[in-house]
Design an enzyme around this catalytic site. Structure first.
Site, short mmCIF file in Angstrom:
data_model
loop_
_atom_site.label_atom_id
_atom_site.label_comp_id
_atom_site.label_asym_id
_atom_site.label_seq_id
_atom_site.Cartn_x
_atom_site.Cartn_y
_atom_site.Cartn_z
N LYS A 73 0.85 -1.19 0.00
CA LYS A 73 0.00 0.00 0.00
C LYS A 73 0.89 1.24 0.00
O LYS A 73 1.92 1.28 0.67
CB LYS A 73 -0.91 -0.03 1.23
CG LYS A 73 -1.98 1.05 1.28
CD LYS A 73 -2.87 0.81 2.49
CE LYS A 73 -3.99 1.85 2.61
NZ LYS A 73 -4.87 1.57 3.78
N SER A 148 -9.66 1.47 2.85
CA SER A 148 -8.82 2.25 1.97
C SER A 148 -7.76 1.44 1.24
O SER A 148 -7.09 1.94 0.34
CB SER A 148 -8.14 3.36 2.77
OG SER A 148 -7.27 2.77 3.76
N SER A 172 -9.91 -1.20 7.08
CA SER A 172 -9.40 -0.93 5.74
C SER A 172 -8.57 -2.05 5.12
O SER A 172 -8.16 -1.94 3.96
CB SER A 172 -8.58 0.36 5.73
OG SER A 172 -9.41 1.47 5.91
#
Length: 480
Positions: A73, A148, A172
């Protein structure tokens, strides 16, 4: 091959090489239509793959991750590779060092393909809040992959790599896993170092893996967990004992929180969780209803605490030290104001303003302190529940993946999508999402398992038994 451990076995047997695997993944990533990646580090990945193959040729493989292509990420620092946190504020920022989890993956020999898309600074539930692009769900490109960590989930679900690391502040990692048919693990807060991870809400954030199987997720956890002196919140706790992973669930006590059957839950989601409970029961688990009475306050408490911490953490982006710097400002206050106005997106600004208000003179007691008191009550609810059961089972998300754009005009509706995951973060517990069924049209239904602090072993054991019993598999549109 599809899974991380399948790739590891193929490398160990000599059936393939890391360079071949990496080249294949990079070719797929360049042609990817889900917009999972923000940055591909092709030169770095190929160099790491060559080094892995050379180690194997000498008989010096570093472990199961050696040579396996993974993704990160884009709020996890990578030395020499752009890290943006999905924000214009950090556009073009190249970190001078690795996050601890990045360094640990490299030490395990993993090949890091690049950085994946996310809602800006991790603030969102659909990966539509990125400043750069919107990521699509590989199982249905008209729908969100969740957020996210939606880019990380999409990169694995689209089979662009064999596993990924995301971050979980209020769900997330788990919610994107549920939306893309993956396993997503949020470890106990403090189990995995946050050093070098761009902060959103420090008492809630936790790095966790996304993968196709429970065993893959466990392998990634083993590589990144452990005490880190560079993180003041890192816990000095024994590593996860995975020896009982395949021991079954005979006699395991499974709790069904009645408060997690929320109003408006999709019927197919509720049916999937009921089926998961029956499956565990059929394999010897003892299933019973439990109560977490303060759950109804969790959403409100979270959306006070998280914005307050975000307001504090994002104060460092002032146009002076690093990050976006506005041009033409004549005073220091104007520089701050213009840099933040240009660098932050609307959701980040909204949460900073909420947090700043809740921390302001005359309001901190009414909002922030009260939210922390509620947090204590939520922790106590979990303590009382875990005196009766070993794990808790619920849905991960109350709804199936929604269509892109469907909720962008209503931030409160988006916040409600985290209602089943955020209590886990408030209490600092380990949580895992895995597929437990299919809805009409083939979309995955995610089940969530929660455990006692630092009892990832029991959560993983229950998840493995459920995964093996259900045998679900999801392929991206067009196959792979």
């Amino acid at each position: 091959m599809k899974t991380l451990l399948q790739a590891a076995a193929a490398l160990a047997s000599g059936a393939t090489t890391s360079q071949a695997l990496t080249a294949h993944c990079l070719t797929r990533a360049r042609a990817d239509e889900t917009s999972a990646f923000l940055t591909l580090d092709e030169a770095g990945a190929l160099a790491a793959a060559r080094a892995s193959d050379e180690r194997r040729a000498r008989g010096g493989a570093l472990g199961p991750l050696d040579g396996v292509p993974l993704s990160l990420k884009d709020n996890i620092l990578t030395e020499g590779v752009v890290t943006t946190a999905g924000s214009r504020m950090l556009e073009g920022f190249v970190p001078p060092y690795d996050a601890t989890v990045t360094a640990r993956l490299k030490a395990a020999g993993a090949v890091l393909l690049g950085k994946t898309n996310l809602d800006e600074f991790g603030m969102g539930s659909s990966t539509e809040g990125s400043a750069f692009q919107k990521t699509r769900n590989p199982l249905d490109p008209s729908r969100t992959p969740g957020g996210s960590s939606g880019g990380s989930a999409a990169s694995v679900a689209a089979r662009l790599c064999f596993g990924s690391l995301g971050t979980d502040t209020g769900g997330s990692v788990r919610q994107p896993a549920a939306f893309t048919g993956l396993v997503g693990l949020k470890p106990t807060w403090g189990r995995v170092s946050r050093a070098g991870v761009v902060a959103y809400a420090s008492s809630l954030d936790q790095v966790g893996p996304l993968a196709h199987t429970v065993e893959d997720a466990a392998a990634l956890l083993s590589a990144i967990e452990g005490y880190d002196a560079a993180d003041a919140t890192s816990a000095q706790h024994p590593r996860t004992d995975l020896s009982s992973l395949k021991a079954g669930v005979e006699g395991l006590r499974v709790g069904l929180p009645k408060e997690y059957l929320v109003e408006g839950m999709d019927g197919e989601v509720a049916a999937g969780v009921r089926a998961a409970a029956e499956t565990l029961k059929a394999r010897g688990a003892v299933v019973r209803e439990v109560s977490l009475p303060h759950t109804r306050f969790a959403l409100a408490a979270y959306y006070v605490i998280a914005p307050c911490e975000a307001s504090s953490n994002l104060g460092r982006y002032d146009g002076v030290r690093y990050g976006h710097r506005a041009q033409g400002a004549r005073t220091l206050s104007a520089l701050y104001e213009q840099s933040r106005a240009e660098g932050f997106g609307p959701e980040v600004k909204r949460r900073i303003m909420l947090g700043t208000f809740a921390l302001s003179a005359g309001y901190a007691d009414a909002y922030y302190r009260k939210a922390q008191q509620v947090r204590g009550l939520i922790r106590r609810d979990f303590d009382e529940a875990f005196a009766q059961v070993d794990v808790l089972l619920s849905a991960t998300s109350p709804v199936l993946p929604w269509r892109l754009g469907e909720k962008l005009s209503d931030p409160l509706a988006m916040y409600l999508m985290d209602v089943l995951t955020l209590s886990c973060n408030l209490a600092g517990l380990p949580g895992l999402s895995l597929p437990c069924g299919r809805a009409v049209g083939g979309l995955p239904v995610g089940a969530q398992l929660l455990g006692r602090p630092f009892d990832e072993a029991t959560v993983l054991r229950a998840a493995y038994a459920l995964e093996q019993a259900l045998g679900l598999d999801f392929a991206p549109v067009g196959g792979a």
